[in-house]
Scaffold this motif. Structure first.
Motif, PDB file in Angstrom:
ATOM      1  N   ASP A   1      50.389  33.070  40.576  1.00 23.29           N
ATOM      2  CA  ASP A   1      50.094  34.403  40.079  1.00 23.29           C
ATOM      3  C   ASP A   1      50.731  34.509  38.796  1.00 23.29           C
ATOM      4  O   ASP A   1      50.047  35.313  38.183  1.00 23.29           O
ATOM      5  CB  ASP A   1      51.190  35.332  41.120  1.00 23.29           C
ATOM      6  CG  ASP A   1      50.210  35.367  42.376  1.00 23.29           C
ATOM      7  OD1 ASP A   1      49.249  35.908  42.607  1.00 23.29           O
ATOM      8  OD2 ASP A   1      50.895  35.150  43.575  1.00 23.29           O
TER       9      ASP A   1
ATOM     10  N   LYS B   1      50.052  46.514  32.897  1.00 24.49           N
ATOM     11  CA  LYS B   1      50.156  46.216  34.359  1.00 24.49           C
ATOM     12  C   LYS B   1      50.544  44.618  34.658  1.00 24.49           C
ATOM     13  O   LYS B   1      51.403  44.239  35.582  1.00 24.49           O
ATOM     14  CB  LYS B   1      48.819  46.248  35.038  1.00 24.49           C
ATOM     15  CG  LYS B   1      48.326  47.783  35.192  1.00 24.49           C
ATOM     16  CD  LYS B   1      46.889  47.945  35.672  1.00 24.49           C
ATOM     17  CE  LYS B   1      46.491  49.540  35.748  1.00 24.49           C
ATOM     18  NZ  LYS B   1      45.288  49.603  36.491  1.00 24.49           N
TER      19      LYS B   1
ATOM     20  N   ARG C   1      54.175  43.513  36.339  1.00 29.70           N
ATOM     21  CA  ARG C   1      54.274  42.728  37.519  1.00 29.70           C
ATOM     22  C   ARG C   1      54.820  41.447  37.251  1.00 29.70           C
ATOM     23  O   ARG C   1      55.920  40.907  37.973  1.00 29.70           O
ATOM     24  CB  ARG C   1      52.929  42.408  38.030  1.00 29.70           C
ATOM     25  CG  ARG C   1      52.193  43.593  38.434  1.00 29.70           C
ATOM     26  CD  ARG C   1      50.768  43.432  39.138  1.00 29.70           C
ATOM     27  NE  ARG C   1      50.571  44.694  39.517  1.00 29.70           N
ATOM     28  CZ  ARG C   1      49.283  44.918  40.025  1.00 29.70           C
ATOM     29  NH1 ARG C   1      48.597  43.945  40.299  1.00 29.70           N
ATOM     30  NH2 ARG C   1      49.223  46.219  40.306  1.00 29.70           N
TER      31      ARG C   1
ATOM     32  N   ASN D   1      47.061  38.661  45.618  1.00 29.47           N
ATOM     33  CA  ASN D   1      46.478  39.870  45.315  1.00 29.47           C
ATOM     34  C   ASN D   1      47.407  40.681  44.332  1.00 29.47           C
ATOM     35  O   ASN D   1      46.744  41.257  43.530  1.00 29.47           O
ATOM     36  CB  ASN D   1      46.602  40.964  46.396  1.00 29.47           C
ATOM     37  CG  ASN D   1      45.421  40.611  47.588  1.00 29.47           C
ATOM     38  OD1 ASN D   1      44.483  40.016  47.337  1.00 29.47           O
ATOM     39  ND2 ASN D   1      45.822  40.960  48.703  1.00 29.47           N
ATOM     40  N   THR D   2      48.429  40.098  43.800  1.00 25.51           N
ATOM     41  CA  THR D   2      49.396  40.722  43.005  1.00 25.51           C
ATOM     42  C   THR D   2      48.509  40.316  41.534  1.00 25.51           C
ATOM     43  O   THR D   2      48.740  41.178  40.782  1.00 25.51           O
ATOM     44  CB  THR D   2      50.604  39.706  42.710  1.00 25.51           C
ATOM     45  OG1 THR D   2      51.285  40.273  44.004  1.00 25.51           O
ATOM     46  CG2 THR D   2      51.599  40.096  41.796  1.00 25.51           C
ATOM     47  N   SER D   3      48.160  39.164  41.386  1.00 28.16           N
ATOM     48  CA  SER D   3      47.554  38.969  40.072  1.00 28.16           C
ATOM     49  C   SER D   3      46.017  38.913  40.198  1.00 28.16           C
ATOM     50  O   SER D   3      45.550  39.567  39.041  1.00 28.16           O
ATOM     51  CB  SER D   3      47.835  37.381  39.596  1.00 28.16           C
ATOM     52  OG  SER D   3      47.380  36.577  40.644  1.00 28.16           O
ATOM     53  N   MET D   4      45.347  38.807  41.192  1.00 28.86           N
ATOM     54  CA  MET D   4      43.893  38.875  41.291  1.00 28.86           C
ATOM     55  C   MET D   4      43.498  40.252  40.997  1.00 28.86           C
ATOM     56  O   MET D   4      42.198  40.407  40.371  1.00 28.86           O
ATOM     57  CB  MET D   4      43.383  38.525  42.556  1.00 28.86           C
ATOM     58  CG  MET D   4      43.464  36.761  42.686  1.00 28.86           C
ATOM     59  SD  MET D   4      42.627  36.108  41.260  1.00 28.86           S
ATOM     60  CE  MET D   4      41.257  36.508  41.594  1.00 28.86           C
ATOM     61  N   GLU D   5      44.021  41.276  41.435  1.00 25.54           N
ATOM     62  CA  GLU D   5      43.591  42.551  41.071  1.00 25.54           C
ATOM     63  C   GLU D   5      43.649  42.854  39.602  1.00 25.54           C
ATOM     64  O   GLU D   5      42.519  43.498  38.885  1.00 25.54           O
ATOM     65  CB  GLU D   5      44.282  43.787  41.979  1.00 25.54           C
ATOM     66  CG  GLU D   5      45.615  43.980  41.514  1.00 25.54           C
ATOM     67  CD  GLU D   5      46.190  45.081  42.525  1.00 25.54           C
ATOM     68  OE1 GLU D   5      46.909  45.795  41.897  1.00 25.54           O
ATOM     69  OE2 GLU D   5      46.075  44.885  43.776  1.00 25.54           O
ATOM     70  N   VAL D   6      44.385  42.431  38.807  1.00 25.48           N
ATOM     71  CA  VAL D   6      44.656  42.632  37.620  1.00 25.48           C
ATOM     72  C   VAL D   6      43.520  41.747  36.641  1.00 25.48           C
ATOM     73  O   VAL D   6      42.852  42.313  35.906  1.00 25.48           O
ATOM     74  CB  VAL D   6      46.164  42.553  37.001  1.00 25.48           C
ATOM     75  CG1 VAL D   6      46.270  42.814  35.566  1.00 25.48           C
ATOM     76  CG2 VAL D   6      47.127  43.421  37.795  1.00 25.48           C
TER      77      VAL D   6
ATOM     78  N   LYS E   1      40.628  40.813  37.827  1.00 25.30           N
ATOM     79  CA  LYS E   1      39.326  41.308  38.105  1.00 25.30           C
ATOM     80  C   LYS E   1      39.321  42.759  37.386  1.00 25.30           C
ATOM     81  O   LYS E   1      38.063  42.897  36.797  1.00 25.30           O
ATOM     82  CB  LYS E   1      39.239  41.411  39.526  1.00 25.30           C
ATOM     83  CG  LYS E   1      38.908  40.181  40.278  1.00 25.30           C
ATOM     84  CD  LYS E   1      38.701  40.243  41.890  1.00 25.30           C
ATOM     85  CE  LYS E   1      38.694  38.817  42.454  1.00 25.30           C
ATOM     86  NZ  LYS E   1      38.384  38.913  43.868  1.00 25.30           N
ATOM     87  N   GLU E   2      40.492  43.378  37.156  1.00 17.85           N
ATOM     88  CA  GLU E   2      40.115  44.480  36.474  1.00 17.85           C
ATOM     89  C   GLU E   2      39.814  44.045  35.018  1.00 17.85           C
ATOM     90  O   GLU E   2      38.878  44.806  34.269  1.00 17.85           O
ATOM     91  CB  GLU E   2      41.626  45.534  36.576  1.00 17.85           C
ATOM     92  CG  GLU E   2      41.413  46.577  35.918  1.00 17.85           C
ATOM     93  CD  GLU E   2      42.670  47.364  35.841  1.00 17.85           C
ATOM     94  OE1 GLU E   2      42.598  48.488  35.174  1.00 17.85           O
ATOM     95  OE2 GLU E   2      43.762  47.108  36.531  1.00 17.85           O
TER      96      GLU E   2
ATOM     97  N   ASP F   1      36.033  42.923  34.949  1.00 16.08           N
ATOM     98  CA  ASP F   1      35.153  44.048  34.945  1.00 16.08           C
ATOM     99  C   ASP F   1      35.189  44.835  33.728  1.00 16.08           C
ATOM    100  O   ASP F   1      34.028  45.259  33.351  1.00 16.08           O
ATOM    101  CB  ASP F   1      35.656  44.879  36.335  1.00 16.08           C
ATOM    102  CG  ASP F   1      35.513  44.351  37.581  1.00 16.08           C
ATOM    103  OD1 ASP F   1      34.504  43.325  37.706  1.00 16.08           O
ATOM    104  OD2 ASP F   1      36.068  44.834  38.638  1.00 16.08           O
TER     105      ASP F   1
END
Length: 143
Positions: free
Chosen positions: A5, A52, A56, A119-124, A126-127, A130
């Motif tokens: 992460d 972000k 984190r 999820n902690t790092s993956m959502e950032v 992926k954001e 994208d």
């Protein structure tokens, strides 16, 4: 926070840092107001994503990414050379698209190397990816 992460969040920081630095460097050569406005919006959104990732990492008391003077010098020099004879709106858009593509590629490499991330790092991450894909599509109209 897992090591994977941390590494992904540091890659997000690195990519956003380089993108912001590139926009700051190239902005002085942008004469098209619409492109200047687009890059200004992008710079703001890169900053939001970077914050972000930084937040984190800091909440986990983890070390973040720190750019080196050499990396900045190489990026600035590369941009200066690539716009020396042609600083048209189309050329600047092309360079920004190439940078976004490299950013996406680097994020995928990091994700593939650090598959134990959550999820902690993956959502950032992926954001960021994208956003860069959408950025490429917006910049295409300037080619």
């Amino acid at each position: 926070m897992k090591k994977d992460d941390r590494e992904i969040l540091k890659e997000v920081q690195k990519n956003t840092d380089m993108a912001i630095y590139a926009i700051n460097t190239i902005s002085e050569k942008v004469y098209d107001e619409e492109l200047r406005h687009e890059l200004s919006k992008e710079k703001l959104l890169y900053s939001v994503i970077q914050n972000k990732a930084t937040d984190r990492l800091q909440s986990a008391r983890a070390e973040g990414y720190h750019s080196s003077a050499m990396q900045e010098l190489l990026l600035k020099g590369g941009l200066q050379i690539n716009t020396l004879t042609n600083s048209s709106t189309s050329r600047i858009a092309e360079l920004m698209i190439q940078g976004r593509s490299r950013g996406i590629t680097n994020m995928w490499k990091s994700i593939n190397r650090h598959q134990d991330s959550g999820n902690t790092s993956m959502e950032v991450a992926k954001e960021l990816m994208d956003f860069e894909e959408k950025s490429i599509n917006r910049l295409k109209k300037f080619l």
